[in-house]
Design a protein around this motif. Structure first.
Motif, PDB file in Angstrom:
ATOM      1  N   ALA A  52       9.452  -7.840   4.495  1.00 37.77           N
ATOM      2  CA  ALA A  52       8.274  -6.972   4.468  1.00 37.77           C
ATOM      3  C   ALA A  52       8.174  -6.146   5.743  1.00 37.77           C
ATOM      4  O   ALA A  52       7.754  -4.977   5.704  1.00 37.77           O
ATOM      5  N   GLU A  53       8.568  -6.735   6.868  1.00 37.26           N
ATOM      6  CA  GLU A  53       8.552  -6.002   8.139  1.00 37.26           C
ATOM      7  C   GLU A  53       9.492  -4.797   8.085  1.00 37.26           C
ATOM      8  O   GLU A  53       9.138  -3.694   8.522  1.00 37.26           O
ATOM      9  N   ILE A  54      10.678  -4.992   7.547  1.00 40.96           N
ATOM     10  CA  ILE A  54      11.644  -3.897   7.476  1.00 40.96           C
ATOM     11  C   ILE A  54      11.149  -2.808   6.535  1.00 40.96           C
ATOM     12  O   ILE A  54      11.129  -1.616   6.886  1.00 40.96           O
ATOM     13  N   ILE A  55      10.746  -3.191   5.337  1.00 40.12           N
ATOM     14  CA  ILE A  55      10.313  -2.203   4.351  1.00 40.12           C
ATOM     15  C   ILE A  55       9.087  -1.449   4.851  1.00 40.12           C
ATOM     16  O   ILE A  55       9.040  -0.213   4.838  1.00 40.12           O
ATOM     17  N   GLY A  56       8.077  -2.183   5.312  1.00 34.92           N
ATOM     18  CA  GLY A  56       6.858  -1.540   5.785  1.00 34.92           C
ATOM     19  C   GLY A  56       7.092  -0.683   7.015  1.00 34.92           C
ATOM     20  O   GLY A  56       6.610   0.457   7.101  1.00 34.92           O
ATOM     21  N   GLY A  57       7.859  -1.209   7.960  1.00 37.33           N
ATOM     22  CA  GLY A  57       8.098  -0.479   9.194  1.00 37.33           C
ATOM     23  C   GLY A  57       8.901   0.792   8.990  1.00 37.33           C
ATOM     24  O   GLY A  57       8.579   1.851   9.545  1.00 37.33           O
ATOM     25  N   GLU A  58       9.931   0.719   8.166  1.00 36.99           N
ATOM     26  CA  GLU A  58      10.775   1.899   7.967  1.00 36.99           C
ATOM     27  C   GLU A  58      10.115   2.931   7.053  1.00 36.99           C
ATOM     28  O   GLU A  58      10.337   4.135   7.211  1.00 36.99           O
ATOM     29  N   LEU A  59       9.272   2.496   6.111  1.00 36.27           N
ATOM     30  CA  LEU A  59       8.493   3.465   5.330  1.00 36.27           C
ATOM     31  C   LEU A  59       7.477   4.173   6.226  1.00 36.27           C
ATOM     32  O   LEU A  59       7.260   5.382   6.101  1.00 36.27           O
ATOM     33  N   ALA A  60       6.858   3.430   7.135  1.00 34.99           N
ATOM     34  CA  ALA A  60       5.923   4.045   8.094  1.00 34.99           C
ATOM     35  C   ALA A  60       6.646   5.092   8.930  1.00 34.99           C
ATOM     36  O   ALA A  60       6.142   6.207   9.138  1.00 34.99           O
ATOM     37  N   ARG A  61       7.833   4.747   9.409  1.00 34.15           N
ATOM     38  CA  ARG A  61       8.609   5.679  10.220  1.00 34.15           C
ATOM     39  C   ARG A  61       8.957   6.938   9.427  1.00 34.15           C
ATOM     40  O   ARG A  61       8.897   8.056   9.945  1.00 34.15           O
ATOM     41  N   ALA A  62       9.298   6.751   8.160  1.00 33.91           N
ATOM     42  CA  ALA A  62       9.650   7.894   7.317  1.00 33.91           C
ATOM     43  C   ALA A  62       8.470   8.842   7.125  1.00 33.91           C
ATOM     44  O   ALA A  62       8.654  10.052   6.977  1.00 33.91           O
TER      45      ALA A  62
END
Length: 261
Positions: A52-62
């Motif tokens: 969840a950290e990876i998915i949420g963090g990288e979507l936020a960055r995008a």
């Protein structure tokens, strides 16, 4: 822009636990000389919180939101042997191998909505994303946001995507509204949700989702019944379904904001 792949560092020093976190993350130093907040695979929610950290963090960055760099962090078994605290010792033993870490923002302070007002566009992006991710952990009690160099940074998406703790009915969960948006700390400022909805849907495409999911290690995804690729496909379909009902999510968030005024 998201990272096409995450860097891997090796933990060289355990600095101090962060006891305010329910999963007992820690500040560590790595072999690149930087400090990180380490999220342990052996903590209560296991690798699902790290996913969840990876998915949420990288979507936020995008979406153009500020996120500390996420890295993979190797932890060897030597740390548990010198740790006197039994609880931390057990956590270290259970987390030998590949973990997740984010850059430690030294000097950052917890975001306080009474002190700092966030602009409508940024607030709307964050609320939209948290509705997509079903992130229940961005409330006034626990904002999971920091102010660093006068800018807002997002941290800790581990409570997102809670469908994966009850995997069997993921499809029905993907199409549900997000009632918890009423408790979002930035809801009152999120007055541009319709515009952000259009903008975000153009950014978060199936191709982008697939790219983010591709950087998650197979060993974190495999389970007894399904292969890593099958699990990736479930996450992809879940997110695509959430985007397909984003108009409904925006309507619900707007209604909650107007009701709370």
């Amino acid at each position: 822009m998201i990272n096409p792949e995450l860097r891997t560092v090796n933990v060289t020093r355990y600095v101090t636990p962060l006891r305010e976190g329910g999963s007992l993350p820690a500040i560590v130093e790595a072999d690149d000389g930087f400090l990180y907040v380490l999220k342990f695979r052996g903590a209560g929610q296991g690798v699902k919180a790290l996913i969840a950290e990876i998915i949420g963090g990288e979507l936020a960055r995008a979406l153009g939101l500020k996120m500390p760099e996420i890295v993979y962090a190797n932890l060897d078994d030597s740390f548990s042997k010198t740790e006197p605290d039994e609880e931390i010792q057990d956590l270290l033993k259970a987390s030998v191998g590949l973990n997740l870490a984010v850059h430690y923002l030294s000097g950052a302070i917890t975001f306080d909505p009474i002190v700092t007002t966030i602009d409508a566009k940024t607030a709307s992006k964050i609320v939209w994303l948290d509705c997509l991710l079903t992130n229940v952990d961005r409330t006034a009690r626990n904002t999971n946001m920091l102010m660093w160099h006068k800018e807002l940074w997002l941290i800790d998406h581990g409570a997102s995507l809670y469908f994966h703790h009850n995997w069997e009915n993921w499809e029905s969960q993907s199409l549900r509204p997000f009632a918890q948006v009423k408790d979002h700390v930035l809801l009152a400022q999120a007055t541009e949700l319709e515009a952000i909805n259009t903008e975000a849907k153009a950014i978060i495409t199936p191709k982008l989702i697939k790219q983010i999911l591709s950087i998650i290690p197979d060993e974190w995804l495999e389970n007894r019944e399904e292969s890593a690729e099958e699990v990736r496909n479930v996450y992809a379909k879940f997110l695509e379904n959430r985007i397909s009902i984003s108009d409904l999510l925006v309507k619900e968030a707007n209604h909650a904001r107007q009701t709370n005024i």
